[in-house]
Design an enzyme around this catalytic site. Structure first.
Site, PDB file in Angstrom:
ATOM      1  N   ASP A 269       0.815  -1.218   0.000  1.00 43.98           N
ATOM      2  CA  ASP A 269       0.000   0.000   0.000  1.00 43.98           C
ATOM      3  C   ASP A 269       0.847   1.266   0.000  1.00 43.98           C
ATOM      4  OD1 ASP A 269       1.016  -0.143   2.554  1.00 43.98           O
ATOM      5  OD2 ASP A 269      -0.907   0.153   3.584  1.00 43.98           O
ATOM      6  N   ASP A 294      -5.025  -6.407   3.899  1.00 43.60           N
ATOM      7  CA  ASP A 294      -5.112  -6.212   5.353  1.00 43.60           C
ATOM      8  C   ASP A 294      -6.039  -5.035   5.643  1.00 43.60           C
ATOM      9  OD1 ASP A 294      -4.654  -6.838   8.004  1.00 43.60           O
ATOM     10  OD2 ASP A 294      -2.753  -5.762   8.145  1.00 43.60           O
TER      11      ASP A 294
END
EC number: 3.5.1.25
Length: 404
Positions: A269, A294
């Protein structure tokens, strides 16, 4: 209509003008679909003398297997670790929304919680096929509570547990029945963890090492006992050290059982893992890399305070923190964004980026005979992407379930 030699009356759809991801490379080839499965056109032509009922022009776009997210804690205001009055309804909300990310299957993930939460939530989250109503559920990922206090990250310390006597009884006491469980993350250095790992692996449940202080030898022993995954590599584990590389050392260990692949999750990310660390992992062990989001409750929501399990979290920009701290608490990234960031940060091929979110998670979960590939006879769960790897369309069982 199909010819009278056809083995099925179901309509046949032919996707043309597309590059399909097959045998680890993009190939100019048509994709044929019938009855929710990928069809072998040679058998159709020569054995059945059949032909397409519908043609879909893909305008030179890419067709890849649908993405599979094996670590997603919730999103869009839904927290899978909360025993709400409508647990299945909450999962359905997320399942529907992640179609726009190209996710066709996922593992709802529960963070460390008290036993009564597990006993309420786990029976409600059954495996189910995807469709127009949302992505399919491949089983639950239980992340905790058998993890290290020192490396608990955002997991609440008061609910952490240890294995008291042999592990198996502890699993049942904590979780209840394991029928709906696909994966368990635990810390292999905990006393009596070996029996728990063997029990879980023997039931066909993937065991992941993570949130752990384990050294390399402890991690290797866990793999010999049946562990096959590393939860969010580099995060919540001992940092790499040249004298004892810890869990990270599994990527290049020469003590892995023959024929076994150790997979590892990466949160690509742009926050959880530095691009250089991402490149090191990918170049050391490209076949094991599994992209995970996640993602937490606040994915898809505005900045502010939200919940994750038994904790409060603050969303500031693209960061999710345990409220009042600088401890990262999952991500708010979408899977398609992670694929694009991984491709850019690692310099890998388009094929490698797409397979890290499809083939590799399917192999990890033992479902690559039906998911994660476009091989003949597999489920027709796939996505249509442009050259920037932006998802344009999502299909499940050959049916369009989302379009940009």
């Amino acid at each position: 209509m199909p010819s009278n030699k056809s083995v099925s009356d179901a309509p046949i759809t032919q996707f043309v003008n597309c590059r399909i991801l097959k045998d680890h490379r993009l190939q100019w080839e048509d994709l044929w679909v019938r009855d929710g499965k990928i069809l072998n056109p040679e058998k159709l032509f020569f054995d059945e003398e059949g032909f397409a009922d519908h043609k879909v022009d893909c305008d030179n776009k890419i067709i890849a297997p649908g993405f599979i997210d094996v670590q997603i804690n919730g999103g869009y205001g839904i927290d899978f670790s909360q025993a709400s009055s409508d647990i299945r309804g909450g999962v359905a909300v997320v399942a529907k929304k992640i179609l726009e990310q190209g996710v066709t299957s996922f593992c709802p993930t529960l963070v460390t919680s008290p036993p009564d939460i597990y006993h309420k939530v786990i029976p409600e989250l059954r495996e189910q096929d995807g469709g127009p109503e949302g992505a399919g559920v491949l089983g639950i990922h239980l992340e905790g509570p058998f993890i290290s206090e020192e490396k608990r990250g955002a997991h609440p310390p008061k609910f952490l547990r240890t294995f008291k006597a042999g592990g198996v009884a502890d699993l049942m006491e904590t979780y209840g029945p394991l029928d709906n469980v696909a994966m368990v993350t635990l810390a292999p250095e905990l006393a009596n963890s070996a029996a728990a790992i063997r029990e879980l692996a023997g039931r066909g449940i993937a065991v992941s090492v993570g949130h752990s202080m384990a050294d390399l030898s402890q991690a290797e022993e866990a793999v010999w006992n049946g562990a096959t995954f590393i939860t969010h590599l580099f995060n919540a584990m001992l940092p790499f050290h040249h004298r004892d590389p810890g869990i990270v050392g599994l990527l290049t260990s020469d003590r892995i059982p023959p024929g076994r692949t150790v997979y590892y999750g990466m949160i690509a990310d742009g926050i959880h893992t530095h691009p250089a660390a991402l490149r090191i992992a990918h170049r050391a062990h490209p076949a094991g890399l599994v992209l995970v989001t996640d993602a937490v409750t606040a994915m898809g929501l505005p900045p502010g305070r939200h919940t994750l399990g038994q904790q409060q979290i603050d969303i500031q920009g693209l960061h999710a923190y345990v409220a009042g701290t600088t401890t990262l608490s999952g991500s708010i990234a979408a899977m398609d964004m992670c694929v694009r960031h991984f491709r850019e940060a690692s310099g890998c091929t388009v094929e490698a980026a797409l397979e890290a979110a499809s083939l590799h998670p399917a192999q990890l979960l033992g479902v690559s005979h039906r998911k994660g590939t476009l091989e003949y006879g597999t489920d027709a769960d796939f996505i249509v992407l442009d050259d920037t790897l932006t998802v344009r369309e999502t299909y499940i069982a050959g049916q369009q379930v989302w379009r940009k």
